[in-house]
Design a protein around this motif. Structure first.
Motif, PDB file in Angstrom:
ATOM      1  N   LEU A 148      33.200  35.176  43.600  1.00 31.60           N
ATOM      2  CA  LEU A 148      34.784  35.512  43.639  1.00 31.60           C
ATOM      3  C   LEU A 148      35.318  34.659  42.808  1.00 31.60           C
ATOM      4  N   PHE A 149      36.225  35.386  41.654  1.00 35.60           N
ATOM      5  CA  PHE A 149      36.924  34.591  40.632  1.00 35.60           C
ATOM      6  C   PHE A 149      38.402  35.023  40.871  1.00 35.60           C
ATOM      7  N   PHE A 150      39.194  34.058  40.906  1.00 40.11           N
ATOM      8  CA  PHE A 150      40.614  34.601  41.129  1.00 40.11           C
ATOM      9  C   PHE A 150      41.684  33.415  40.662  1.00 40.11           C
ATOM     10  N   GLY A 151      42.779  34.012  40.396  1.00 41.66           N
ATOM     11  CA  GLY A 151      43.902  33.245  39.886  1.00 41.66           C
ATOM     12  C   GLY A 151      44.991  33.111  40.939  1.00 41.66           C
ATOM     13  N   ASP A 152      45.463  31.759  41.059  1.00 44.34           N
ATOM     14  CA  ASP A 152      46.533  31.882  42.325  1.00 44.34           C
ATOM     15  C   ASP A 152      47.994  32.359  42.013  1.00 44.34           C
TER      16      ASP A 152
END
Length: 293
Positions: A148-152
């Protein structure tokens, strides 16, 4: 927490961040959340910096090294890494003597915003390279791997969202506008290797999540959705409830709700209001007492 659920399932859980342990009290927070190992800047092996920032490449290499060590020991892992390289500010001095290539835009930008775009784009290139390195490595592994790769949050591009205004982006409007969530929407990516795709029946499992057509959900649902994707959605009543809520109210922000049919509303039905009230009460007791559910 997600950490504790994987702890109980026999995984070795780790929080990794190449920053300072004291910031946001992370040295204690992630221990309280259940991470077995907590690593900060001094703990990273063969650390490299770009300017004063530890690189995304360093994070990728440490994740890979830890994975190889854990697989050699026969222990499954759940790592949660927070990178730091592309954190603000996006000034000309960010990377020291390194001059970032100039990004081309169709909009006429002020010098300050052009610099911010150049520096931010450099970080995006390096983050993209990190993601490519990780997916290439995990693709070659026989063990199932889910990433899971995500920006905050969106990047800071000048005071009063000046960069978004000059670029003509919908995120320039903090409130109102055609998309009330534009200024608060950051992307996420779910990826798995072939072994995990077969074990999870990945395409069918993604479809079963019943995500909205545009894929957007509130951040509070992300961990619950991943657990459901892994077949662990009902391991915790709390996360099971979050998945129930996600299907009814996929987005909740600033008093504006998106319902399952994609409609925006500020007025909830009685049943929806009851679901939200239960969620808030449950969250309160979990935060206060930590043992409910």
């Amino acid at each position: 927490s997600v950490f504790r659920l994987f702890d109980d399932a026999g995984y070795h859980t780790t929080f990794l961040h190449p920053g300072d342990a004291w910031f946001y009290n992370r040295e204690n927070v992630y221990q309280w959340l259940g991470a077995q190992d907590i690593l900060f800047a001094p703990d990273f092996q063969d650390s490299q910096s770009k300017g004063r920032w530890v690189t995304d490449e360093t994070v990728a290499r440490n994740l890979i090294d830890r994975y190889e060590d854990s697989m050699a020991a026969g222990t499954p892992v759940m790592d949660y890494a927070v990178t730091i390289q592309n954190h603000m500010s996006y000034t000309e001095e960010k990377y020291g003597d390194y001059a970032c290539p100039e990004g081309e835009t169709t909009a006429e930008l002020s010098p300050e915003i052009q610099t911010a775009v150049n520096v931010y784009a450099e970080g995006i290139r390096d983050a993209n390279a990190m993601l490519a390195e990780l997916t290439e490595f995990y693709s070659a592994q026989e063990e199932p791997v889910l990433l899971l790769f995500f920006g905050d949050h969106l990047p800071y591009l000048g005071d009063n969202r000046q960069g978004y205004i000059e670029l003509g982006l919908s995120a320039a409007e903090i409130y109102g506008g055609e998309d009330p969530y534009a200024a608060y929407t950051a992307p996420f990516l779910l990826w798995c290797n072939e072994a995990a795709a077969q074990e999870l029946d990945f395409e069918a499992a993604i479809e079963a999540l019943e995500l909205p057509g545009d894929g957007r959900i509130s951040a509070c649902y992300l961990g619950a959705a991943v657990l459901e994707l892994c077949g662990r959605g009902e391991v915790s009543p709390w996360f099971g409830y979050l998945n129930e809520m996600r299907r009814e109210l996929p987005i909740m922000h600033g008093g504006v709700f998106e319902t399952a049919d994609g409609a925006l509303t500020t007025e909830l039905s009685g049943e929806q209001a009851q679901l939200l009230s239960k969620m808030r009460c449950w969250a309160y007791y979990k935060l206060r007492y930590g043992t409910v559910g």
